[in-house]
Design a protein around this motif. Structure first.
Motif, PDB file in Angstrom:
ATOM      1  N   THR A 144       0.836  -1.198   0.000  1.00  0.00           N
ATOM      2  CA  THR A 144       0.000   0.000   0.000  1.00  0.00           C
ATOM      3  C   THR A 144       0.870   1.248   0.000  1.00  0.00           C
ATOM      4  OG1 THR A 144      -1.699  -1.158   1.284  1.00  0.00           O
ATOM      5  CG2 THR A 144      -1.840   1.229   1.211  1.00  0.00           C
ATOM      6  N   TYR A 145       0.548   2.183  -0.872  1.00  0.00           N
ATOM      7  CA  TYR A 145       1.261   3.462  -0.840  1.00  0.00           C
ATOM      8  C   TYR A 145       0.283   4.600  -1.086  1.00  0.00           C
ATOM      9  CZ  TYR A 145       1.105   3.781  -5.975  1.00  0.00           C
ATOM     10  OH  TYR A 145       0.678   3.859  -7.275  1.00  0.00           O
ATOM     11  N   LYS A 146       0.696   5.790  -0.662  1.00  0.00           N
ATOM     12  CA  LYS A 146      -0.089   6.997  -0.881  1.00  0.00           C
ATOM     13  C   LYS A 146       0.829   8.085  -1.414  1.00  0.00           C
ATOM     14  CE  LYS A 146      -2.944  10.476   1.481  1.00  0.00           C
ATOM     15  NZ  LYS A 146      -3.589  10.854   2.770  1.00  0.00           N
ATOM     16  N   ILE A 147       0.321   8.853  -2.366  1.00  0.00           N
ATOM     17  CA  ILE A 147       1.045  10.011  -2.893  1.00  0.00           C
ATOM     18  C   ILE A 147       0.279  11.266  -2.494  1.00  0.00           C
ATOM     19  CG2 ILE A 147       1.710  11.242  -4.988  1.00  0.00           C
ATOM     20  CD1 ILE A 147       2.167   8.508  -6.286  1.00  0.00           C
ATOM     21  N   SER A 148       0.975  12.211  -1.892  1.00  0.00           N
ATOM     22  CA  SER A 148       0.345  13.461  -1.470  1.00  0.00           C
ATOM     23  C   SER A 148       1.404  14.537  -1.274  1.00  0.00           C
ATOM     24  CB  SER A 148      -0.433  13.252  -0.160  1.00  0.00           C
ATOM     25  OG  SER A 148      -1.017  14.459   0.282  1.00  0.00           O
ATOM     26  N   LYS A 149       1.155  15.715  -1.819  1.00  0.00           N
ATOM     27  CA  LYS A 149       2.025  16.886  -1.643  1.00  0.00           C
ATOM     28  C   LYS A 149       3.483  16.582  -1.996  1.00  0.00           C
ATOM     29  CE  LYS A 149      -0.932  18.869   1.938  1.00  0.00           C
ATOM     30  NZ  LYS A 149      -1.032  19.358   3.346  1.00  0.00           N
ATOM     31  N   GLY A 150       3.667  15.882  -3.121  1.00  0.00           N
ATOM     32  CA  GLY A 150       5.024  15.644  -3.612  1.00  0.00           C
ATOM     33  C   GLY A 150       5.792  14.566  -2.885  1.00  0.00           C
ATOM     34  N   LYS A 151       5.110  13.788  -2.027  1.00  0.00           N
ATOM     35  CA  LYS A 151       5.777  12.703  -1.311  1.00  0.00           C
ATOM     36  C   LYS A 151       5.026  11.397  -1.515  1.00  0.00           C
ATOM     37  CE  LYS A 151       8.157  15.215   2.389  1.00  0.00           C
ATOM     38  NZ  LYS A 151       8.402  15.268   3.857  1.00  0.00           N
ATOM     39  N   ILE A 152       5.750  10.296  -1.360  1.00  0.00           N
ATOM     40  CA  ILE A 152       5.133   8.982  -1.413  1.00  0.00           C
ATOM     41  C   ILE A 152       5.308   8.316  -0.060  1.00  0.00           C
ATOM     42  CG2 ILE A 152       7.247   7.989  -2.429  1.00  0.00           C
ATOM     43  CD1 ILE A 152       5.397   5.913  -3.777  1.00  0.00           C
ATOM     44  N   TYR A 153       4.217   7.748   0.447  1.00  0.00           N
ATOM     45  CA  TYR A 153       4.200   7.100   1.754  1.00  0.00           C
ATOM     46  C   TYR A 153       3.878   5.616   1.539  1.00  0.00           C
ATOM     47  CZ  TYR A 153       3.745  11.932   3.334  1.00  0.00           C
ATOM     48  OH  TYR A 153       3.938  13.280   3.555  1.00  0.00           O
ATOM     49  N   LYS A 168     -11.007   7.241   1.567  1.00  0.00           N
ATOM     50  CA  LYS A 168     -10.401   6.289   0.640  1.00  0.00           C
ATOM     51  C   LYS A 168      -8.888   6.474   0.553  1.00  0.00           C
ATOM     52  CE  LYS A 168     -14.248   4.344  -0.706  1.00  0.00           C
ATOM     53  NZ  LYS A 168     -14.541   2.926  -0.356  1.00  0.00           N
ATOM     54  N   PHE A 169      -8.393   7.604   1.035  1.00  0.00           N
ATOM     55  CA  PHE A 169      -6.961   7.909   0.929  1.00  0.00           C
ATOM     56  C   PHE A 169      -6.238   7.782   2.269  1.00  0.00           C
ATOM     57  CE2 PHE A 169      -9.189  10.101  -2.445  1.00  0.00           C
ATOM     58  CZ  PHE A 169      -8.428   9.788  -3.568  1.00  0.00           C
ATOM     59  N   LYS A 170      -6.879   7.130   3.232  1.00  0.00           N
ATOM     60  CA  LYS A 170      -6.267   6.974   4.548  1.00  0.00           C
ATOM     61  C   LYS A 170      -5.327   5.773   4.591  1.00  0.00           C
ATOM     62  CE  LYS A 170      -9.658   9.217   7.565  1.00  0.00           C
ATOM     63  NZ  LYS A 170     -10.547   9.030   8.742  1.00  0.00           N
ATOM     64  N   LEU A 171      -4.167   5.983   5.203  1.00  0.00           N
ATOM     65  CA  LEU A 171      -3.222   4.901   5.450  1.00  0.00           C
ATOM     66  C   LEU A 171      -3.443   4.357   6.862  1.00  0.00           C
ATOM     67  CD1 LEU A 171       0.045   6.417   3.940  1.00  0.00           C
ATOM     68  CD2 LEU A 171      -1.203   4.432   3.054  1.00  0.00           C
ATOM     69  N   PRO A 172      -2.880   3.196   7.176  1.00  0.00           N
ATOM     70  CA  PRO A 172      -2.990   2.677   8.548  1.00  0.00           C
ATOM     71  C   PRO A 172      -2.392   3.657   9.556  1.00  0.00           C
ATOM     72  CG  PRO A 172      -2.132   1.010   7.068  1.00  0.00           C
ATOM     73  CD  PRO A 172      -2.136   2.281   6.291  1.00  0.00           C
ATOM     74  N   ASN A 173      -2.823   3.562  10.778  1.00  0.00           N
ATOM     75  CA  ASN A 173      -2.345   4.462  11.829  1.00  0.00           C
ATOM     76  C   ASN A 173      -0.986   3.987  12.356  1.00  0.00           C
ATOM     77  OD1 ASN A 173      -2.373   6.612  13.629  1.00  0.00           O
ATOM     78  ND2 ASN A 173      -3.489   5.463  15.186  1.00  0.00           N
ATOM     79  N   PHE A 174       0.023   3.977  11.471  1.00  0.00           N
ATOM     80  CA  PHE A 174       1.386   3.594  11.822  1.00  0.00           C
ATOM     81  C   PHE A 174       2.247   4.854  11.944  1.00  0.00           C
ATOM     82  CE2 PHE A 174       0.792  -0.521   9.115  1.00  0.00           C
ATOM     83  CZ  PHE A 174      -0.018  -1.051  10.103  1.00  0.00           C
ATOM     84  N   PRO A 175       3.327   4.812  12.712  1.00  0.00           N
ATOM     85  CA  PRO A 175       4.256   5.951  12.745  1.00  0.00           C
ATOM     86  C   PRO A 175       4.930   6.136  11.387  1.00  0.00           C
ATOM     87  CG  PRO A 175       5.164   4.067  13.922  1.00  0.00           C
ATOM     88  CD  PRO A 175       3.737   3.730  13.627  1.00  0.00           C
ATOM     89  N   VAL A 176       5.243   7.385  11.055  1.00  0.00           N
ATOM     90  CA  VAL A 176       5.857   7.721   9.768  1.00  0.00           C
ATOM     91  C   VAL A 176       7.332   8.036   9.979  1.00  0.00           C
ATOM     92  CG1 VAL A 176       5.830   9.293   7.799  1.00  0.00           C
ATOM     93  CG2 VAL A 176       3.677   8.634   8.911  1.00  0.00           C
ATOM     94  N   LYS A 177       8.188   7.473   9.122  1.00  0.00           N
ATOM     95  CA  LYS A 177       9.615   7.733   9.213  1.00  0.00           C
ATOM     96  C   LYS A 177      10.175   7.974   7.818  1.00  0.00           C
ATOM     97  CE  LYS A 177      13.534   6.407  12.032  1.00  0.00           C
ATOM     98  NZ  LYS A 177      14.018   5.495  13.095  1.00  0.00           N
ATOM     99  N   ALA A 178      10.999   8.998   7.672  1.00  0.00           N
ATOM    100  CA  ALA A 178      11.569   9.354   6.376  1.00  0.00           C
ATOM    101  C   ALA A 178      12.686   8.387   5.999  1.00  0.00           C
ATOM    102  CB  ALA A 178      12.109  10.779   6.405  1.00  0.00           C
ATOM    103  N   ILE A 179      12.720   8.019   4.741  1.00  0.00           N
ATOM    104  CA  ILE A 179      13.725   7.080   4.249  1.00  0.00           C
ATOM    105  C   ILE A 179      15.138   7.631   4.426  1.00  0.00           C
ATOM    106  CG2 ILE A 179      14.695   6.115   2.122  1.00  0.00           C
ATOM    107  CD1 ILE A 179      12.526   4.431   3.255  1.00  0.00           C
ATOM    108  N   ASP A 180      15.341   8.931   4.170  1.00  0.00           N
ATOM    109  CA  ASP A 180      16.695   9.479   4.287  1.00  0.00           C
ATOM    110  C   ASP A 180      17.192   9.421   5.727  1.00  0.00           C
ATOM    111  OD1 ASP A 180      14.932  11.344   5.223  1.00  0.00           O
ATOM    112  OD2 ASP A 180      15.757  13.036   4.115  1.00  0.00           O
TER     113      ASP A 180
END
Length: 205
Positions: free
Chosen positions: A80-89, A184-196
């Motif tokens: 599962t992925y989401k694209i929003s405001k120039g980022k991919i989650y 429809k655009f909600k991701l699971p309630n997991f913590p978010v961490k940047a790849i870099d």
């Protein structure tokens, strides 16, 4: 991290052009069936996926479930992925974390660059003609081991071959230019961490 890499490589249902409008259609919901054909009768896989997008693809969510069978073993994988405001989650359901990354053109994945005729031609793709999928007239392109059916920059069918496995992904339902609820655009309630940040932590270790 392995799950993240797999998820990124499965961006076949979208085009990652860093442009204002990634699709030529304002909004849409596309549901796909997935079928895998292997050289072994003991190894099969199937699945389904759904693409939601609005604002010409600047907001998008893709959810996919693949079920693999090897003999008596059954394995289910969700991407599962989401694209929003120039980022991919990208959601990792095993580690229950969401990885974030700046959105950019993926030079390593040709299907991620499907946008229009000019883009296909620049990549050396061969135009094979037109065919209807669900009543939508699609351009058919061949690029390496991929065949892609595209309607207004939205992939409705794809056939790919790799390591003796043929994967067929075809739309079973498609509705465009419709209102889509925000849930429809909600991701699971997991913590978010940047790849870099994760890469930096790995280098320090």
């Amino acid at each position: 991290m392995k799950k993240f890499v797999i998820s990124v490589l499965l961006l076949s249902a979208c085009s990652l052009f860093a442009q204002n409008n990634r699709y030529d259609i304002k909004s849409g919901i596309v549901e796909y069936d997935i079928l895998g054909v292997t050289n072994s009768k003991d190894h099969t896989f199937s699945g389904s996926s759904t693409l939601y997008f609005k604002d010409f693809g600047n907001i998008e969510l893709f959810d996919e479930i693949i079920i693999q069978k090897r003999g008596s073993m059954v394995e289910e994988e969700r991407n599962t992925y989401k694209i929003s405001k120039g980022k991919i989650y990208t959601a990792d359901f095993n580690d229950e974390i969401i990885y974030s990354q700046e959105l950019s053109v993926d030079d390593e994945n040709p299907i991620a660059n499907t946008k229009n005729r000019e883009a296909f031609k620049e990549m050396g793709a061969k135009f094979l003609g037109n065919e209807n999928v669900l009543g939508y007239k699609c351009d058919i392109w061949e690029l390496g081991e991929y065949k892609i059916w595209v309607y207004n920059s939205v992939m409705l069918k794809q056939i790919s071959k790799s390591l003796g496995i043929e994967q067929i992904q075809i739309a079973k339902n498609a509705n465009f230019n419709i209102d889509i609820k925000d849930n429809k655009f909600k991701l699971p309630n997991f913590p978010v961490k940047a790849i870099d940040v994760i890469i930096g932590e790995g280098e320090e270790d």
